[in-house]
Design a protein around this motif. Structure first.
Motif, mmCIF file in Angstrom:
data_model
loop_
_atom_site.group_PDB
_atom_site.id
_atom_site.type_symbol
_atom_site.label_atom_id
_atom_site.label_comp_id
_atom_site.label_asym_id
_atom_site.label_seq_id
_atom_site.Cartn_x
_atom_site.Cartn_y
_atom_site.Cartn_z
ATOM 1 N N PRO A 22 -7.406 92.470 26.352
ATOM 2 C CA PRO A 22 -7.034 93.421 25.299
ATOM 3 C C PRO A 22 -5.797 94.266 25.567
ATOM 4 O O PRO A 22 -5.299 94.901 24.638
ATOM 5 C CB PRO A 22 -8.285 94.297 25.151
ATOM 6 C CG PRO A 22 -9.036 94.139 26.403
ATOM 7 C CD PRO A 22 -8.702 92.801 26.955
ATOM 8 N N ILE A 23 -5.286 94.294 26.812
ATOM 9 C CA ILE A 23 -4.076 95.114 27.000
ATOM 10 C C ILE A 23 -2.864 94.512 26.312
ATOM 11 O O ILE A 23 -1.809 95.152 26.252
ATOM 12 C CB ILE A 23 -3.760 95.409 28.486
ATOM 13 C CG1 ILE A 23 -3.514 94.119 29.272
ATOM 14 C CG2 ILE A 23 -4.819 96.276 29.122
ATOM 15 C CD1 ILE A 23 -2.881 94.387 30.629
ATOM 16 N N GLN A 24 -3.015 93.321 25.747
ATOM 17 C CA GLN A 24 -1.950 92.773 24.910
ATOM 18 C C GLN A 24 -1.669 93.698 23.723
ATOM 19 O O GLN A 24 -0.573 93.662 23.158
ATOM 20 C CB GLN A 24 -2.358 91.404 24.365
ATOM 21 C CG GLN A 24 -2.629 90.345 25.412
ATOM 22 C CD GLN A 24 -3.215 89.090 24.791
ATOM 23 O OE1 GLN A 24 -2.485 88.237 24.305
ATOM 24 N NE2 GLN A 24 -4.536 88.980 24.799
ATOM 25 N N THR A 53 -0.457 86.277 26.466
ATOM 26 C CA THR A 53 0.866 86.796 26.101
ATOM 27 C C THR A 53 1.442 87.701 27.195
ATOM 28 O O THR A 53 1.783 87.211 28.265
ATOM 29 C CB THR A 53 0.821 87.500 24.727
ATOM 30 O OG1 THR A 53 -0.028 88.632 24.769
ATOM 31 C CG2 THR A 53 0.354 86.539 23.643
ATOM 32 N N VAL A 54 1.527 89.020 26.948
ATOM 33 C CA VAL A 54 2.214 89.923 27.885
ATOM 34 C C VAL A 54 1.302 90.473 28.974
ATOM 35 O O VAL A 54 1.733 91.300 29.787
ATOM 36 C CB VAL A 54 2.853 91.103 27.124
ATOM 37 C CG1 VAL A 54 3.943 90.617 26.187
ATOM 38 C CG2 VAL A 54 1.793 91.894 26.365
ATOM 39 N N ILE A 59 0.541 93.722 33.811
ATOM 40 C CA ILE A 59 -0.192 93.956 35.057
ATOM 41 C C ILE A 59 0.777 93.985 36.243
ATOM 42 O O ILE A 59 0.695 94.860 37.116
ATOM 43 C CB ILE A 59 -1.289 92.894 35.239
ATOM 44 C CG1 ILE A 59 -2.415 93.144 34.233
ATOM 45 C CG2 ILE A 59 -1.839 92.903 36.670
ATOM 46 C CD1 ILE A 59 -3.382 91.991 34.088
ATOM 47 N N GLY A 60 1.701 93.025 36.284
ATOM 48 C CA GLY A 60 2.671 93.002 37.373
ATOM 49 C C GLY A 60 3.484 94.277 37.449
ATOM 50 O O GLY A 60 3.694 94.843 38.536
ATOM 51 N N ASN A 61 3.934 94.765 36.295
ATOM 52 C CA ASN A 61 4.703 96.013 36.280
ATOM 53 C C ASN A 61 3.839 97.194 36.695
ATOM 54 O O ASN A 61 4.300 98.095 37.421
ATOM 55 C CB ASN A 61 5.282 96.252 34.886
ATOM 56 C CG ASN A 61 6.420 95.305 34.550
ATOM 57 O OD1 ASN A 61 7.124 94.825 35.437
ATOM 58 N ND2 ASN A 61 6.605 95.014 33.271
ATOM 59 N N ALA A 62 2.588 97.210 36.253
ATOM 60 C CA ALA A 62 1.683 98.313 36.597
ATOM 61 C C ALA A 62 1.399 98.361 38.096
ATOM 62 O O ALA A 62 1.219 99.444 38.662
ATOM 63 C CB ALA A 62 0.382 98.181 35.816
ATOM 64 N N LEU A 63 1.355 97.203 38.729
ATOM 65 C CA LEU A 63 1.055 97.157 40.162
ATOM 66 C C LEU A 63 2.129 97.829 41.008
ATOM 67 O O LEU A 63 1.863 98.272 42.130
ATOM 68 C CB LEU A 63 0.868 95.711 40.618
ATOM 69 C CG LEU A 63 -0.385 95.003 40.105
ATOM 70 C CD1 LEU A 63 -0.383 93.538 40.526
ATOM 71 C CD2 LEU A 63 -1.648 95.690 40.607
#
Length: 338
Positions: A22-24, A53-54, A59-63
């Motif tokens: 759902p974070i899409q 999708t995104v 997630i990668g950016n949030a990490l």
């Protein structure tokens, strides 16, 4: 947050994980806040997919802010041949800006032909084993909605985790999970709220965490508030009381088995009907006592259930064999009389 070993992988995971579908729907800024709250609550397992999708990108950016070292990252792809899986693994690493992924899964194996192809000489498993040898993935898993296929999968030495639906109303995976655990295979519960149909979400998570069948449950979450609420269900975990069991039983009896889990595998409808949307809006009318809201949401759909031409392509794709055409017809009657 209680942590358990995910089978024989050596990964000590929180009993509540983060499902990345759902974070899409949110922004990168909101996604980062959600992942940070997961860290705050002791949630250390994140599941996403190349097809969301995104989600991988978010997630990668949030990490970068939440710290890669604080999480085990799982993703997956609906690839069954060597070349496609190899390319997709590289794509996931790039999307999430990671040097390695903790768990890579063959996603939604729904037919024996897909299973056989995945484990053939030039199948997906070859690419996964090569990636594991290189250290760019650490472990290999499989996901699906068809129990018989995953029972075959746990016979394979390459498979270290399985992901399958489990919640109070869907216990068909009990035998599968028992056999997997006996073999040292980690168990991941998808659809812990039955795709949103089971409304007592905290009770469902507590039920799953007390089942002794599941290593980690991965509800989808798209807000900080959801993270806090879901985490509270399993923090300082206690056994279910009789009152809680009775409440679960009432909900299960009301739901039955003929309900949409909102997995989305029926899509796309050739006529453009949002099939899961129709069913959830109908549920607002028939189950949640919100008829005006449900009717307004349905009325806002660009294509109504009346557009169904009974081609039954959706039914052939539904992993739960739901009579979708008849259910759409029923929904038309519900909204007509609303």
């Amino acid at each position: 947050m209680k942590k358990v070993l995910l089978g024989n992988t050596g990964m000590e995971v929180s009993v509540l994980g983060f499902g990345g579908i759902p974070i899409q729907r949110v922004t990168q800024e909101e996604a980062t806040k959600i992942i940070l709250e997961c860290k705050n609550r002791g949630i250390n397992f994140i599941d996403t997919a190349q097809g969301y999708t995104v989600s991988e990108q978010y997630i990668g950016n949030a990490l970068k802010e939440a710290g890669r070292e604080n999480f085990y990252i799982a993703t997956k792809a609906m690839c069954h041949d060597y070349d496609s899986m190899k390319a997709t693994i590289e794509s996931s690493l790039k999307s999430m800006q990671l040097d390695y992924i903790d768990l890579y899964q063959i996603h939604n194996v729904s037919k024996m032909e897909q299973f056989d192809k995945s484990f053939s000489e030039n199948g997906a498993i070859k690419a996964l084993l090569e990636a594991k040898e290189k250290g760019i993935i650490k472990h290999i898993g499989i996901t699906g909605h068809i129990k018989e296929i995953l029972l075959k999968a746990i016979e394979r030495d390459e498979i270290e985790t399985i992901q399958f639906p489990y919640n109070p109303v869907e216990s068909q995976g009990t035998e599968l999970f028992e056999q997997a655990l006996a073999k040292g295979i980690g168990t991941i519960a998808m659809k812990p709220m039955a795709g949103g149909a089971f409304t007592k979400q905290k009770l469902s998570l507590k039920y799953i965490a007390n089942s002794n069948l599941i290593s980690v449950a991965i509800p989808g979450m798209d807000s900080v508030e959801q993270v806090i609420e879901n985490a509270s269900a399993v923090e300082n975990l206690q056994p279910l009381t009789q009152e809680e069991m009775d409440e679960i039983k009432r909900e299960v009896q009301e739901l039955g088995n003929n309900f949409c889990r909102r997995c989305g595998y029926c899509k796309p409808c050739p006529e453009g009907i949002d099939i899961p949307g129709v069913f959830i809006f109908e549920a607002y009318v028939t189950r949640y006592n919100l008829p005006e809201y449900g009717k307004s949401k349905y009325d806002a759909l660009p294509v109504k259930a009346t557009a169904c031409v009974r081609c039954r392509k959706c039914e052939r794709k539904c992993p739960y064999d739901l009579p979708i055409v008849e259910k759409l017809k029923h929904a038309v009657g519900t909204f007509k009389n609303c």
